[in-house]
Design an enzyme around this catalytic site. Sequence first.
Site, PDB file in Angstrom:
ATOM      1  N   GLY A 357      26.184  67.675  56.814  1.00  0.00           N
ATOM      2  CA  GLY A 357      28.019  68.316  56.325  1.00  0.00           C
ATOM      3  C   GLY A 357      28.715  67.895  55.049  1.00  0.00           C
ATOM      4  O   GLY A 357      28.101  66.737  54.126  1.00  0.00           O
ATOM      5  N   PRO A 358      29.811  67.864  54.611  1.00  0.00           N
ATOM      6  CA  PRO A 358      30.613  67.453  54.008  1.00  0.00           C
ATOM      7  C   PRO A 358      30.496  66.049  53.667  1.00  0.00           C
ATOM      8  O   PRO A 358      29.898  65.447  54.584  1.00  0.00           O
ATOM      9  CB  PRO A 358      31.984  68.171  53.724  1.00  0.00           C
ATOM     10  CG  PRO A 358      31.706  68.124  55.104  1.00  0.00           C
ATOM     11  CD  PRO A 358      30.794  68.655  55.338  1.00  0.00           C
ATOM     12  N   GLY A 360      32.026  61.983  52.954  1.00  0.00           N
ATOM     13  CA  GLY A 360      33.318  61.259  53.802  1.00  0.00           C
ATOM     14  C   GLY A 360      34.249  61.978  55.317  1.00  0.00           C
ATOM     15  O   GLY A 360      34.481  61.399  55.260  1.00  0.00           O
ATOM     16  N   VAL A 361      32.865  62.504  56.247  1.00  0.00           N
ATOM     17  CA  VAL A 361      33.203  63.020  57.320  1.00  0.00           C
ATOM     18  C   VAL A 361      32.223  61.496  58.269  1.00  0.00           C
ATOM     19  O   VAL A 361      32.904  62.408  60.126  1.00  0.00           O
ATOM     20  CB  VAL A 361      32.192  64.571  58.176  1.00  0.00           C
ATOM     21  CG1 VAL A 361      33.294  65.246  57.264  1.00  0.00           C
ATOM     22  CG2 VAL A 361      30.610  64.621  57.419  1.00  0.00           C
ATOM     23  N   LYS A 363      28.959  60.404  58.431  1.00  0.00           N
ATOM     24  CA  LYS A 363      27.295  60.840  58.569  1.00  0.00           C
ATOM     25  C   LYS A 363      26.664  59.815  58.893  1.00  0.00           C
ATOM     26  O   LYS A 363      25.693  59.010  59.766  1.00  0.00           O
ATOM     27  CB  LYS A 363      26.888  61.842  58.355  1.00  0.00           C
ATOM     28  CG  LYS A 363      27.532  63.130  57.867  1.00  0.00           C
ATOM     29  CD  LYS A 363      26.941  64.499  56.420  1.00  0.00           C
ATOM     30  CE  LYS A 363      26.699  64.089  55.292  1.00  0.00           C
ATOM     31  NZ  LYS A 363      27.854  63.392  54.788  1.00  0.00           N
ATOM     32  N   SER A 680      31.331  86.209  50.219  1.00  0.00           N
ATOM     33  CA  SER A 680      31.779  86.317  51.419  1.00  0.00           C
ATOM     34  C   SER A 680      32.654  87.067  50.941  1.00  0.00           C
ATOM     35  O   SER A 680      33.491  87.520  51.837  1.00  0.00           O
ATOM     36  CB  SER A 680      31.974  85.044  51.522  1.00  0.00           C
ATOM     37  OG  SER A 680      32.544  83.567  50.570  1.00  0.00           O
ATOM     38  N   LYS A 723      37.125  77.833  56.734  1.00  0.00           N
ATOM     39  CA  LYS A 723      37.728  79.412  56.650  1.00  0.00           C
ATOM     40  C   LYS A 723      39.440  79.165  57.017  1.00  0.00           C
ATOM     41  O   LYS A 723      39.996  79.121  56.555  1.00  0.00           O
ATOM     42  CB  LYS A 723      37.452  80.263  56.511  1.00  0.00           C
ATOM     43  CG  LYS A 723      36.362  80.694  55.408  1.00  0.00           C
ATOM     44  CD  LYS A 723      35.088  81.548  54.962  1.00  0.00           C
ATOM     45  CE  LYS A 723      34.158  81.270  54.007  1.00  0.00           C
ATOM     46  NZ  LYS A 723      33.364  82.836  53.986  1.00  0.00           N
TER      47      LYS A 723
END
Length: 775
Positions: A357-358, A360-361, A363, A680, A723
Amino acid sequence: MEELELINKKTMPLLPLRGLSIFPHMVLHFDVGREKSILSLEQSMVNEQLIFLVSQKDAKIDNPIEEDIYHVGTVSKIKQILKLPGDTIRVLVEGISRAEIIEITQHEPYFQVDVLEREDTSIKDAESDALMRKLMESFEDYVKLSNQISPEVVVTVSDIEEPGMMADVISSYIFLKQAQKQELLEAFSPKDRLNKLYGMIQYELDVLRIERKIGVKVKKQIDRLQKEYYLREQMKAIQEELGDKDGQQAEIELYRKKIDKAKLPKEVKEKALSELGRLEKMGLMSAESGVIRTYLDWILDLPWSKETKDNLDIKNARDILESEHYGLKDVKERIIEYLAIRKLNEGMKGPILCLIGPPGVGKTSIVKSIATALNRSFVRMSLGGVRDEAEIRGHRKTYVGAIPGRIINGMKHAGSKNPVFLFDEIDKMSSDFRGDPADAMLEVLDPEQNNTFRDHYLELPFDLSKVMFITTANNADTIPRPLLDRMELIEVSGYTEEEKLNIAQKHLLPKQIKEHGMKEENLEISEAAMRDIINKYTRESGVRTLERRLATICRKAATMIVEENKNSIKVNPKNLVKFLGTPRYRYDVSEKKDKIGVVTGLAWTAYGGDTLPVEVSVAAGNGKLELTGQLGDVMKESARAGYSYIRAHTDILNIDKEFHKNYDLHIHVPEGAVPKDGPSAGVTMVTAMVSALSNNPVRGDVAMTGEITLTGRVLPIGGLKEKALAAKRAGINTIIIPVDNERDIQDIPDNVRKKLNFILADNIDTVLKNTILKG
């Protein structure tokens, strides 16, 4: 003290002294060798044995002139003259009184001077008594500390009752520089002399105390070294008598007891005893003995059989995970599942999870919570920038300074064979000529192999099968495929606005208030202000920047509380600028206007989702296709694939068949300084080109995402949740997505999903029908 001064004018020979000073009441002997000085002595014997002794300013000068000598000296009486071999005369003199040169009446063959002799007499009072007592005390301390003056001198000096005489006598005993002695000589006032001498003796006492302190320290060190040397020699003698050379047997026995006491596997114990036998044969003084000792210490320090008992209470685990982290549902559920299975099957091997994941979440921090919930030790190893295979497996002990790799080192620090082991940033590993660390990780992260992991240094199998390995990464694309195949991937996506709001209110704000020395009642941030902080001052998937912004508010609030004596600070959207300044970010809120050649796309970044407007302009030309906006290769290929699709379907799209000969197309993606890539945006660029070529506007309230093929198929994309959140922030309610992404809609939070209308497209025709407005 009333001071009187008797002044007499006298004429007498002068003798310059080199590096010496003589005070009144002082008896001193010195050697005279200069011819001029010897003539002065002979003249003085004629002149009632009186001579004027004065110091030279520079002792190196052999033939001093008037400017080279001081003008204040001592009238002295010659007590004895002794002729030494080599034309040198030793003189014994006694200082009588101070005198000052009026005039040098004769320079050759010897100095003769007129002097004013000053004899001080004084009437004692309380002040002079006090000065004399203080000076006497200091002199007694000086005698004790210096160890160079006989204690009888103190008795002699203490009997002196005249202030000036006491000062002169003490001056003759203490160590002073030439300039200081001259300063005392020139002090004609007894009181002035006492004051100056007291200051000088105090300074000398300070120096002596420091010298003694240094001397004691050095002596202690020397005594300790001598004592240790003496004891070692005694020990050697005793050991030789007992047949135990150099205490080797005692150390060998200590190692043997440790090996027997440690519950080592059979192969490990045999290896340890074998190395101990080598140590015993070669002796402690051998260069190899240090290597063997270090090796044995490593073996004995590792937890070959030590385990911590798992806490399998599922309710307790849920409570810990929920209290320390908001959201991260998939990770929490996976840990609960592991605990449930462990309760049913205690022999289960540790899972190997990869949290992707990105930044700062949470982890890394949730892995610490997992260790707490399981009651296991926690070890963290950062793999960012690791490029040497030896970092994982260690060096062979034949190398100088060899040590085990960081896996074994981590197990030593854990103190148990079943810790939670975190490999942080596994996607940031690289390789060079020293090997690829990712290849070494293949064995570590394979449950079928890691029960016999061999470190190059130990060369022994170490069981890693009970370790719970958890890895973190920002992007799975850079992890080698064989390594990725060994791990169970858990996607930790970015937080929604609501999730960030809850995290900030329940965790981040209370933590920052506490760290800044405040109480919760001192600072209040309204929900609306918190939403503005999230949307206007941060742009991230995680909450690191959000926490920094809250820390900034806490600092400013603390300053206001201290400076303005306020008890509480309230932050709302109106005064937020005062705390954080002008908003840093502006999300591209859709104008919802229908425009020709302008389409809103959706993009995924490492920091979350964002809108991606695509603009197309048509101009007369020869069919040139220009792409700008720092587009990557994949994005450029998508644009060309879409361009080819339009050329092949001009009839269906109602576009001029010869457009590729008569018109130039320019595709631009704004924010040209930011690199963009990925497939995309394919449908977005096709829609924009069709709109521009057909001169029909595109609906401004629709956003889209999807990959395009040459046949017009719309292929699935990633990051739908991010998104969708970006579209909601921009005020767009309708999103066109590939039909294969229908399964991902359930991952979008309910409060966001209910406000969005999803149009599923398997072909570009569906996209164009729902976006292009026919004129």
